[in-house]
Design a protein around this motif. Structure first.
Motif, short mmCIF file in Angstrom:
data_model
loop_
_atom_site.label_atom_id
_atom_site.label_comp_id
_atom_site.label_asym_id
_atom_site.label_seq_id
_atom_site.Cartn_x
_atom_site.Cartn_y
_atom_site.Cartn_z
N ALA A 113 0.87 -1.23 0.08
CA ALA A 113 0.06 0.11 0.00
C ALA A 113 1.03 1.32 0.08
O ALA A 113 1.90 1.23 0.47
CB ALA A 113 -1.07 0.08 1.33
N GLY A 114 0.33 2.16 -0.34
CA GLY A 114 0.95 3.80 -0.44
C GLY A 114 0.67 4.25 0.76
O GLY A 114 -0.27 4.42 1.43
N GLY A 115 1.69 4.85 1.30
CA GLY A 115 1.45 5.55 2.71
C GLY A 115 0.98 6.91 2.60
O GLY A 115 1.70 7.65 1.88
N LEU A 116 -0.07 7.49 3.33
CA LEU A 116 -0.44 8.48 3.38
C LEU A 116 -0.28 9.56 4.57
O LEU A 116 -0.77 10.57 4.59
CB LEU A 116 -2.21 8.72 2.94
CG LEU A 116 -2.56 7.92 1.95
CD1 LEU A 116 -4.09 7.45 1.95
CD2 LEU A 116 -2.34 8.65 0.56
N ASN A 117 0.02 8.73 5.61
CA ASN A 117 0.11 9.37 6.92
C ASN A 117 1.63 9.68 7.12
O ASN A 117 2.72 8.85 6.78
CB ASN A 117 -0.12 8.10 8.01
CG ASN A 117 0.15 8.52 9.64
OD1 ASN A 117 0.82 9.48 9.66
ND2 ASN A 117 -0.60 8.21 10.24
N ALA A 130 -7.55 2.72 2.61
CA ALA A 130 -8.63 2.99 1.43
C ALA A 130 -8.36 2.20 0.47
O ALA A 130 -7.07 2.08 -0.24
CB ALA A 130 -8.39 4.59 1.09
N ALA A 131 -9.27 1.55 -0.13
CA ALA A 131 -9.23 0.61 -1.50
C ALA A 131 -9.83 1.27 -2.50
O ALA A 131 -10.91 2.03 -2.41
CB ALA A 131 -10.11 -0.71 -1.26
N VAL A 132 -8.79 1.32 -3.67
CA VAL A 132 -9.39 2.20 -4.87
C VAL A 132 -9.16 1.28 -5.92
O VAL A 132 -8.58 -0.02 -5.94
CB VAL A 132 -8.17 3.41 -5.15
CG1 VAL A 132 -8.50 4.46 -4.04
CG2 VAL A 132 -6.73 2.85 -5.08
N VAL A 190 -3.18 3.55 1.17
CA VAL A 190 -4.10 3.24 -0.05
C VAL A 190 -3.57 2.16 -0.94
O VAL A 190 -2.38 1.97 -1.00
CB VAL A 190 -4.38 4.67 -1.01
CG1 VAL A 190 -3.08 5.10 -1.46
CG2 VAL A 190 -5.33 4.16 -2.32
N GLY A 191 -4.41 1.26 -1.50
CA GLY A 191 -4.06 0.21 -2.39
C GLY A 191 -5.30 -0.21 -3.15
O GLY A 191 -6.15 0.11 -3.03
N THR A 229 4.58 0.55 0.85
CA THR A 229 5.82 0.55 -0.25
C THR A 229 6.13 1.68 -0.81
O THR A 229 7.15 2.13 -1.67
CB THR A 229 5.35 -0.42 -1.56
OG1 THR A 229 4.21 0.13 -1.88
CG2 THR A 229 5.20 -1.86 -0.86
N ASP A 230 5.26 2.96 -0.76
CA ASP A 230 5.81 3.95 -1.36
C ASP A 230 4.96 5.08 -0.42
O ASP A 230 4.13 4.87 0.25
CB ASP A 230 5.24 4.46 -2.82
CG ASP A 230 4.05 3.75 -3.20
OD1 ASP A 230 3.42 2.55 -2.62
OD2 ASP A 230 2.96 4.72 -3.45
N LEU A 231 5.56 6.29 -0.45
CA LEU A 231 5.10 7.43 0.46
C LEU A 231 4.45 8.48 -0.39
O LEU A 231 5.10 8.96 -1.49
CB LEU A 231 6.29 8.15 1.06
CG LEU A 231 7.29 7.27 2.03
CD1 LEU A 231 8.28 8.17 2.59
CD2 LEU A 231 6.28 6.65 3.15
N CYS A 232 3.05 8.75 0.10
CA CYS A 232 2.26 9.63 -0.92
C CYS A 232 1.92 10.75 -0.34
O CYS A 232 0.72 11.31 -0.62
CB CYS A 232 1.25 8.80 -1.25
SG CYS A 232 1.46 7.07 -1.95
N TYR A 233 2.81 11.37 0.43
CA TYR A 233 2.19 12.57 1.03
C TYR A 233 3.04 13.73 0.58
O TYR A 233 4.25 13.81 0.17
CB TYR A 233 2.18 12.52 2.72
CG TYR A 233 3.14 11.89 3.19
CD1 TYR A 233 3.45 10.74 3.58
CD2 TYR A 233 4.61 12.55 3.51
CE1 TYR A 233 4.24 9.83 4.43
CE2 TYR A 233 5.68 11.86 4.21
CZ TYR A 233 5.55 10.79 4.49
OH TYR A 233 6.42 10.27 5.23
#
Ligand code: HPA
Length: 274
Positions: free
Chosen positions: A114-118, A187-189, A211-212, A236-240
């Motif tokens: 998942a991508g990290g949002l926090n 969050a599932a997209v 998110v994933g 696995t990746d940072l998304c903020y």
């Protein structure tokens, strides 16, 4: 998918495995196959041979069901899952969960990338899911309800089992993984494209920590069946903002690989604590 298809798939597996009865079902996510190597495998069945099972189209997913012992517990490991973005119906996506329930599992463990949002999260952290937001356009319970599977209106107050969460938290501390084991909302997209910067900001704003593109359909099906669930994301990746950069799938797989030993140790410890 009618109950009969689920029963046929389960009957085939039982016939191939001398009625092996798993207590725990485990779904391994993208790049997270290593746990399978720890299983003392008694039966290995290719998805292609199981009636009604779709075949996974994602390269990083093996497409095998393993039945055997993990830490002395009988497990059924789904090495490879089906995603909505591959074009499957939701009924196909959750078929394996329903089949494992018929085989006898009493709990389900799920992993994903998942991508990290926090902003407190780092690459390769684990996140124990304590809730989710379903942003997929549909879900596996749409359509006539089969009361033999579960109720028409299943409760989602505690989608993620508090007892399993507590065990996972305690195991993380004992394993010295306290600092890298987070907790949060997934969050599932639909995917398969990654998110735009505005979408990542939106997801954070509505309360998601990661998110994933998976997990939530399986969790919904599991809760419908009354199964307690433990779900773990590998960040696995940072998304903020400030950290966002183009996502390279090879980097995602590398981050998943780096976290695998911790994920495996955590799941084994929770199994032993059951
Ligand atoms: N977005 C959606 N799915 C993902 C991501 C992401 O950033 N990273 C890994 N799976």
């Amino acid at each position: 998918m009618p109950l009969q298809a689920i029963q046929e798939a389960a009957a085939y597996i039982q016939a191939q495995s001398q009625n092996f009865r798993p207590a725990t079902g485990i779904i391994l996510g993208t790049g997270l196959g290593a746990l399978a190597r720890e299983v003392d495998v008694q039966y290995e069945i290719s998805y292609a041979d199981i009636p009604h099972f779709p075949v996974s189209t994602v390269e990083s997913h093996a497409g095998r069901l393993l039945l055997g012992q993990l830490n002395g517990q009988p497990v059924a490991v789904l090495q490879g899952r089906f995603h909505y973005y591959e074009g499957y119906t939701m009924a196909q996506v959750v078929l394996p969960v329903r089949v494992l329930k018929l085989l006898g599992i009493g709990q389900l463990f799920v992993s994903n990338a998942a991508g990290g949002l926090n902003p407190d999260f780092s690459i390769s952290d684990l996140m124990l899911l304590d809730d989710h937001i379903n942003l997929l356009p549909t879900n596996p319970l749409i359509g006539p309800n089969d009361n033999q599977l579960g109720p028409r209106f299943p409760d989602m107050y505690a989608a993620y089992d508090a007892g399993l969460l507590a065990k996972a938290r305690a195991a993380a501390e004992v394993l010295g993984q306290g600092r890298t084991t987070q907790r949060g909302v997934y969050a599932a997209v639909p995917g398969p494209m990654l998110e735009t910067p505005a979408e990542y900001r939106y997801l954070r704003t509505i309360g998601a920590d990661a998110v994933g593109m998976s997990t939530v359909p399986e969790v919904i099906a599991a809760r419908h069946l009354g199964l307690p669930v433990l779900a773990v994301s590998v960040i696995t990746d940072l998304c903020y903002p400030g950290q966002l950069k183009p996502v390279v799938i090879a980097d995602i797989l590398a981050a998943a690989a780096a976290a695998e030993p911790r994920l495996t140790a955590l799941m084994k410890a929770v199994l032993a604590a059951v």
